[in-house]
Scaffold this motif. Sequence first.
Motif, PDB file in Angstrom:
ATOM      1  N   HIS A 186       4.121 -40.182 -62.648  1.00  0.00           N
ATOM      2  CA  HIS A 186       4.691 -41.268 -61.141  1.00  0.00           C
ATOM      3  C   HIS A 186       4.345 -42.508 -62.686  1.00  0.00           C
ATOM      4  O   HIS A 186       4.806 -44.391 -61.842  1.00  0.00           O
ATOM      5  CB  HIS A 186       3.825 -41.586 -60.861  1.00  0.00           C
ATOM      6  CG  HIS A 186       4.258 -40.333 -59.746  1.00  0.00           C
ATOM      7  ND1 HIS A 186       5.038 -39.738 -58.727  1.00  0.00           N
ATOM      8  CD2 HIS A 186       2.921 -39.476 -59.272  1.00  0.00           C
ATOM      9  CE1 HIS A 186       4.712 -38.720 -58.218  1.00  0.00           C
ATOM     10  NE2 HIS A 186       3.419 -38.489 -58.252  1.00  0.00           N
ATOM     11  N   LEU A 396      18.096 -48.655 -54.008  1.00  0.00           N
ATOM     12  CA  LEU A 396      18.652 -47.974 -55.973  1.00  0.00           C
ATOM     13  C   LEU A 396      18.029 -48.874 -56.553  1.00  0.00           C
ATOM     14  O   LEU A 396      18.509 -48.746 -57.870  1.00  0.00           O
ATOM     15  CB  LEU A 396      20.168 -48.298 -55.577  1.00  0.00           C
ATOM     16  CG  LEU A 396      20.840 -47.553 -54.352  1.00  0.00           C
ATOM     17  CD1 LEU A 396      22.207 -47.739 -54.559  1.00  0.00           C
ATOM     18  CD2 LEU A 396      20.375 -45.926 -53.838  1.00  0.00           C
ATOM     19  N   HIS A 433      10.574 -48.533 -54.317  1.00  0.00           N
ATOM     20  CA  HIS A 433      11.031 -47.300 -54.161  1.00  0.00           C
ATOM     21  C   HIS A 433      12.237 -47.534 -54.988  1.00  0.00           C
ATOM     22  O   HIS A 433      13.072 -48.788 -54.740  1.00  0.00           O
ATOM     23  CB  HIS A 433      10.976 -46.959 -53.023  1.00  0.00           C
ATOM     24  CG  HIS A 433      12.000 -46.150 -52.692  1.00  0.00           C
ATOM     25  ND1 HIS A 433      13.243 -46.104 -52.425  1.00  0.00           N
ATOM     26  CD2 HIS A 433      11.548 -44.462 -53.111  1.00  0.00           C
ATOM     27  CE1 HIS A 433      13.600 -45.011 -52.329  1.00  0.00           C
ATOM     28  NE2 HIS A 433      12.658 -44.518 -52.934  1.00  0.00           N
ATOM     29  N   CYS A 435      14.904 -44.409 -55.889  1.00  0.00           N
ATOM     30  CA  CYS A 435      15.793 -43.199 -56.104  1.00  0.00           C
ATOM     31  C   CYS A 435      16.615 -42.898 -57.257  1.00  0.00           C
ATOM     32  O   CYS A 435      16.641 -41.520 -57.363  1.00  0.00           O
ATOM     33  CB  CYS A 435      16.658 -42.504 -55.019  1.00  0.00           C
ATOM     34  SG  CYS A 435      18.262 -43.420 -54.286  1.00  0.00           S
ATOM     35  N   TYR A 436      16.342 -43.672 -57.783  1.00  0.00           N
ATOM     36  CA  TYR A 436      16.764 -43.176 -59.929  1.00  0.00           C
ATOM     37  C   TYR A 436      15.315 -43.218 -60.532  1.00  0.00           C
ATOM     38  O   TYR A 436      15.113 -43.386 -62.161  1.00  0.00           O
ATOM     39  CB  TYR A 436      17.732 -44.285 -59.846  1.00  0.00           C
ATOM     40  CG  TYR A 436      19.111 -44.132 -59.507  1.00  0.00           C
ATOM     41  CD1 TYR A 436      19.716 -43.036 -59.969  1.00  0.00           C
ATOM     42  CD2 TYR A 436      19.568 -44.516 -58.253  1.00  0.00           C
ATOM     43  CE1 TYR A 436      20.751 -43.118 -59.265  1.00  0.00           C
ATOM     44  CE2 TYR A 436      21.059 -44.347 -57.683  1.00  0.00           C
ATOM     45  CZ  TYR A 436      21.634 -43.554 -57.829  1.00  0.00           C
ATOM     46  OH  TYR A 436      22.382 -42.784 -57.828  1.00  0.00           O
ATOM     47  N   GLU A 437      14.287 -42.659 -60.248  1.00  0.00           N
ATOM     48  CA  GLU A 437      13.200 -43.912 -60.505  1.00  0.00           C
ATOM     49  C   GLU A 437      12.764 -42.121 -61.888  1.00  0.00           C
ATOM     50  O   GLU A 437      12.661 -42.798 -62.787  1.00  0.00           O
ATOM     51  CB  GLU A 437      12.308 -43.808 -60.136  1.00  0.00           C
ATOM     52  CG  GLU A 437      10.478 -43.898 -60.263  1.00  0.00           C
ATOM     53  CD  GLU A 437       9.860 -42.915 -60.920  1.00  0.00           C
ATOM     54  OE1 GLU A 437       9.307 -43.361 -61.636  1.00  0.00           O
ATOM     55  OE2 GLU A 437      10.195 -41.274 -60.537  1.00  0.00           O
ATOM     56  N   HIS A 438      13.214 -41.655 -61.815  1.00  0.00           N
ATOM     57  CA  HIS A 438      13.441 -40.510 -62.132  1.00  0.00           C
ATOM     58  C   HIS A 438      14.168 -40.125 -63.532  1.00  0.00           C
ATOM     59  O   HIS A 438      13.945 -39.484 -64.387  1.00  0.00           O
ATOM     60  CB  HIS A 438      13.430 -38.290 -61.871  1.00  0.00           C
ATOM     61  CG  HIS A 438      14.457 -38.734 -60.931  1.00  0.00           C
ATOM     62  ND1 HIS A 438      15.077 -39.558 -59.940  1.00  0.00           N
ATOM     63  CD2 HIS A 438      16.148 -38.143 -61.078  1.00  0.00           C
ATOM     64  CE1 HIS A 438      16.408 -39.313 -59.630  1.00  0.00           C
ATOM     65  NE2 HIS A 438      17.191 -38.279 -60.878  1.00  0.00           N
ATOM     66  N   ARG A 439      14.815 -40.962 -63.733  1.00  0.00           N
ATOM     67  CA  ARG A 439      16.025 -40.897 -64.477  1.00  0.00           C
ATOM     68  C   ARG A 439      15.773 -42.218 -65.632  1.00  0.00           C
ATOM     69  O   ARG A 439      15.603 -42.511 -66.652  1.00  0.00           O
ATOM     70  CB  ARG A 439      17.336 -41.840 -63.538  1.00  0.00           C
ATOM     71  CG  ARG A 439      17.970 -40.884 -63.213  1.00  0.00           C
ATOM     72  CD  ARG A 439      18.896 -39.807 -63.191  1.00  0.00           C
ATOM     73  NE  ARG A 439      19.862 -39.828 -64.060  1.00  0.00           N
ATOM     74  CZ  ARG A 439      21.111 -39.829 -63.329  1.00  0.00           C
ATOM     75  NH1 ARG A 439      21.264 -39.912 -62.675  1.00  0.00           N
ATOM     76  NH2 ARG A 439      22.420 -40.701 -64.189  1.00  0.00           N
TER      77      ARG A 439
END
Lengths: 714, 714
Positions: A186, A396, A433, A435-439
């Motif tokens: 994380h 995003l 937050h 939803c592109y954190e993992h990129r």
Amino acid sequence: MDLCSMDMEQDSAVDRMMEPRSIAIVGASSDARKRGYQIVESLVRNGYPHPIYPINPKGGAILGIPVLSSIDELPLELDLAVIARPADQVIPILEACCRRRVAGAVILASGFKESGPDGARRQEALQSFLATHDIRVIGPNTSGIINFNHGADLVGLKQQCRIGPISAVTQSGNMLLSLLADIEHHRTPGLDAYAGLGNQADVDVAELILAFSRRASTKAIAVHAEGLHDGRALIATAAEVSRGCPIVLVRGGRSEAGRHTALSHTGSVSGSDRVATGLLGQAGIIQVERVDELAVVAGALSSLPLPKAGKGVAIVSDGGGHATLAADSLTAAGLRLATLSEQARQALHRYLGATAAVSNPIDVASAGDASPRLFAQCIELLQSEPDVGVILVVGLLGGYHLRFDPEDEVQENAACLDIGRTAAAGKFPVVVHSCYEHRRPAAHQHLREHGIPVLGSIEHAVSCVQALVRRSHWLATAAQRTDAQALGRYARPTGQRTASVLSEPEARASLAAAGVDTGPWLFAENAAQARAHVAALGRPCAFKIVADGISHKSDVGGVRLNVGEDLAETAWTGMVEAVRRAHPDSAIRGVIVTPMIDAGTELLIGVTVDPGFGPMIAFGAGGVTIEALQDIAFRALPLTELEAKEMILETRIAKILAGYRRLPSIDMDTLARFIVDIGASSLRMENLADLEFNPVILNQSGLHIADVRLISAP
Amino acid sequence: MDLCSMDMEQDSAVDRMMEPRSIAIVGASSDARKRGYQIVESLVRNGYPHPIYPINPKGGAILGIPVLSSIDELPLELDLAVIARPADQVIPILEACCRRRVAGAVILASGFKESGPDGARRQEALQSFLATHDIRVIGPNTSGIINFNHGADLVGLKQQCRIGPISAVTQSGNMLLSLLADIEHHRTPGLDAYAGLGNQADVDVAELILAFSRRASTKAIAVHAEGLHDGRALIATAAEVSRGCPIVLVRGGRSEAGRHTALSHTGSVSGSDRVATGLLGQAGIIQVERVDELAVVAGALSSLPLPKAGKGVAIVSDGGGHATLAADSLTAAGLRLATLSEQARQALHRYLGATAAVSNPIDVASAGDASPRLFAQCIELLQSEPDVGVILVVGLLGGYHLRFDPEDEVQENAACLDIGRTAAAGKFPVVVHSCYEHRRPAAHQHLREHGIPVLGSIEHAVSCVQALVRRSHWLATAAQRTDAQALGRYARPTGQRTASVLSEPEARASLAAAGVDTGPWLFAENAAQARAHVAALGRPCAFKIVADGISHKSDVGGVRLNVGEDLAETAWTGMVEAVRRAHPDSAIRGVIVTPMIDAGTELLIGVTVDPGFGPMIAFGAGGVTIEALQDIAFRALPLTELEAKEMILETRIAKILAGYRRLPSIDMDTLARFIVDIGASSLRMENLADLEFNPVILNQSGLHIADVRLISAP
């Protein structure tokens, strides 16, 4: 002022162990499979800058470091010895360490309390030894300790770990691995110091927390604990430490199945989950429900400023889907959305267009192709809103250039840098937050560099916001809470004590002496006296038998309700006969006579002395029916009015106490004072083991203690 | 048999839309910033293998594909048209599509019901058009639809997505992005088909779920929904689909704050969260509490065999820390640890040593340096244990070579391959947690290739296990549940209806006609009759006034309890006078006389007609006090005995109904039948809007309906 580095007793032995300027490895080895080699290798590999003293009777050298053949060859006053030898050799090794005045030892060996009766005896011997010797011990059966800054890794990790502001203490070595994984996964702030609790034969979780809180480099403490052997020491320490440094806790052994497992794991038993939840929270500990939140929440508390107390949350989203889910999740976490001023809403309309949703959640999506610049503008504006304490961004952010046009990346990075700088300059907490954190876009790094957590899960982001708001509230009201000194004044009970149930007249008399008014009551030794008592009390009464060895009075016909003067003697006779039939050998002392109390809402107030937490108080729904529903909250004694109110509000029955349809109501201050007074009186009662008022009836005329049960342990 | 590809009506228009063999893009554009370009570009880039027909009056070509200047130039019988034109052009475009007999259209434009009164009128016009024309519509205001296998991406994603067995339907386009992110992040199975719900002017969530369930390539359906406009259609569809294909749902708008947000988002309103939770679960839908669980749980259900119903969970761990936390988390999820046989425990001792913890959780750590081989052996053994239905592995599996010796990697990969093969061969569900998941070791790929999810969070792993166990239980008892036909027989109410409260005699008479025995009661028109009724009923009675326009009878002195024959006439006079004083204009019809019911546990049973879900039943704690605690569960009507029992067990008060101290008890079968009968009778009552029995008193002589409230909507 650095809140986290408390100016207390400096450089205790435990402090020296966690910041060692010299380390001896007892049982050093040249066999790469052995712990005694791995520790030396790890110190060398991590560039530990201070002297290393491997010890092994064989002598020689390990990785170029000369090996001493005996502890007696050590220089005096070393900070730390790691003992990598089996359980049966530990005490002689400690004796030798004491001769060299080593400050502290880490005992890795298992085979103590966790491993059956022989191990338990071995641990007792160890503790007897420690009681008479001047050396501190972490363990036995510990995974080791680590100072990440100095590369003093006595666990022997293979992986690199980001150095950072979190110090951690865990019951299980694997929980350190989980923590390291989550920090990497994380991208939360890294670690400063670590200690594995082991069997806590000497240094316990409370002392480690205190030692960590003294470290200037520690900004939050993450704890994984199982049994809370000395809960009282933990809450007393936490009540002090929490005033400066956040403590985040995940507990194992909360369920029956988990407790059973924990028992075979470390030989310790956790008490009731509900009790621990109440008391640990009272002491300011932030408890997380999930293992996967420990790193995330500790990280957020270490890097973010706190919201101003009492303010709400603003959600800034791109689109209604995430906004709705975030609002749901915040509500479930007990948080409130902020109300925006008319000026703010007008300004937001200017940024986002006339049709935009601007009354929180703020939705930037309607402003055509969403632009990260809009986020920066909205966030800057919201920071000066009077009711906004913390901002949660969902959607995003940082990934617009990935979703839409790669050319937007420069602009997006600039916007995130802006958000980070504005938030840092205004000391304002923002949680993101995406939803592109993992990129792993660079934009997120700009946010993180300014202390803003970026999380791929809405729920994790909300847990961070919840922890910030809870801690802000706790700190703002810290002066109204029981402090460490008051908590420390009462220890958990030690040793086995026999307890006995007092008769109701004895109980009421004891309570009266301690200052608790249980309402009018009279004791009758014969029928005529009973009748006179009813007349004296001036209304229909309840009769309860007082007889040796009978505790479930109503089961044997030992209770009569609504007895008027005319029927008092008949009732007496009937009761006595019924009880004689059921218990021919029991000595009947008489009957306690109390005026009937009008029906109302039935509550429970109890005081007990917990084996781990010491004296504590319970409040909740009473009576037989609702008691089964276990709607009860707990606090340590002594407690303050504020703490009593918080305890009341934790119960479901609190909802109807402030007034519901035609039910009797009571104001929270009055009820809280009633509870605080009972708590204070209980602490004055010597030998109190257990006190239960159930029911306490709340009716139109107020609170009435209807039944009393008191157990003393002389 | 492939349970997920149900042999129902084949190749409906919606099926054709989701598997299009020809696509027209109305409003195609050569401007790369426009949606009409992005869709063409995305179809070309993804290698969509069927004809593409861009349409724009300007003609020309886009990416080498000739552009038609009018819809009228299209060949007949196309599967799908995407309309990328503004709201006001939609109906003429649909008219043109109908002329070419296009099966279905996706309408991207916003500006309908979600955007105020003008938009609402526009949507009404659209729906009127659709009612008389032979074309199906997804949207308007939808993010689009995708067939991942054919590269038919009408959303215009930039990122690659793993193709897999999950079909998804979401209210919000961003929730598709979240789903894609979580699939990549947690390496769960990928996507098959996707549809954005939009305003559901025609095709709704139920129809999309049904269409997805017919796809042979779909093994699980992931749903994000906000308002459940036609909840009855959803549960009827789900009750059928769930028998073959798992449906996993995350709901937005569950809280007040979230509902407010959802309302401005899509113009739909969710009903009570508790109602939806009860009814959706009844229909077999697996509801997840967290957004970050949707991909994870849908993935597990798509790839794993189900555990045998009624069996427990075995935990295999490396060390007690993770084992304890996993046991806690399983318990909190309502799951049970399996009991191991004596033979199994002996065999485990042989593998793991005499001191190992082998009575579940099974701890391999004590077997010296943990070996992944041991995991494989233990798992193989546990697969044939009679009480083990599913195995949860927690700890370091797949990461031993990272934690300890890199040379162990070969052995570890082999062990994981073994585990995967054994589980697949035995059709046995295994779920793995590993704190090395984020390091992506090859060993985890071996597990995943055999359908075993590998998760970095213990809580995510437990959510997968929970979903497997719940689904297994639901399927095993499916024959005892209300089926789709029965659910479909009752629609949600349409239009506004005026409702009126019946007087208690009218209500009891209606109920009697429908077959519900509300116990003895008599209606008295004068004092003498009232006295005679008390005499006839043979015990003290309750008197309740029956007067026009008075519903809170006790507030105006219109209720007397415990009236004996001697005082009946006095009671009558007193009541009538009190009511006259309070309501001089109200016509008093008389008094209803019912025998007093002995005190007991107060319950609530209610039937109502929900605007979304249609007829449903409620059960829970009754009386004023407990009613405030909202301990109530809901099910759709009709319901079966099994469903009634499950509803009872969802309440907290269920804990005391089976017997608690001296409280009256009842067996679950009897109570369930009582509820089922009330439900069945209610469905026979025409015009029923709302029925409430509160309290229903459970005392030593059984269940008694003490008060009746009935609202009809003729």
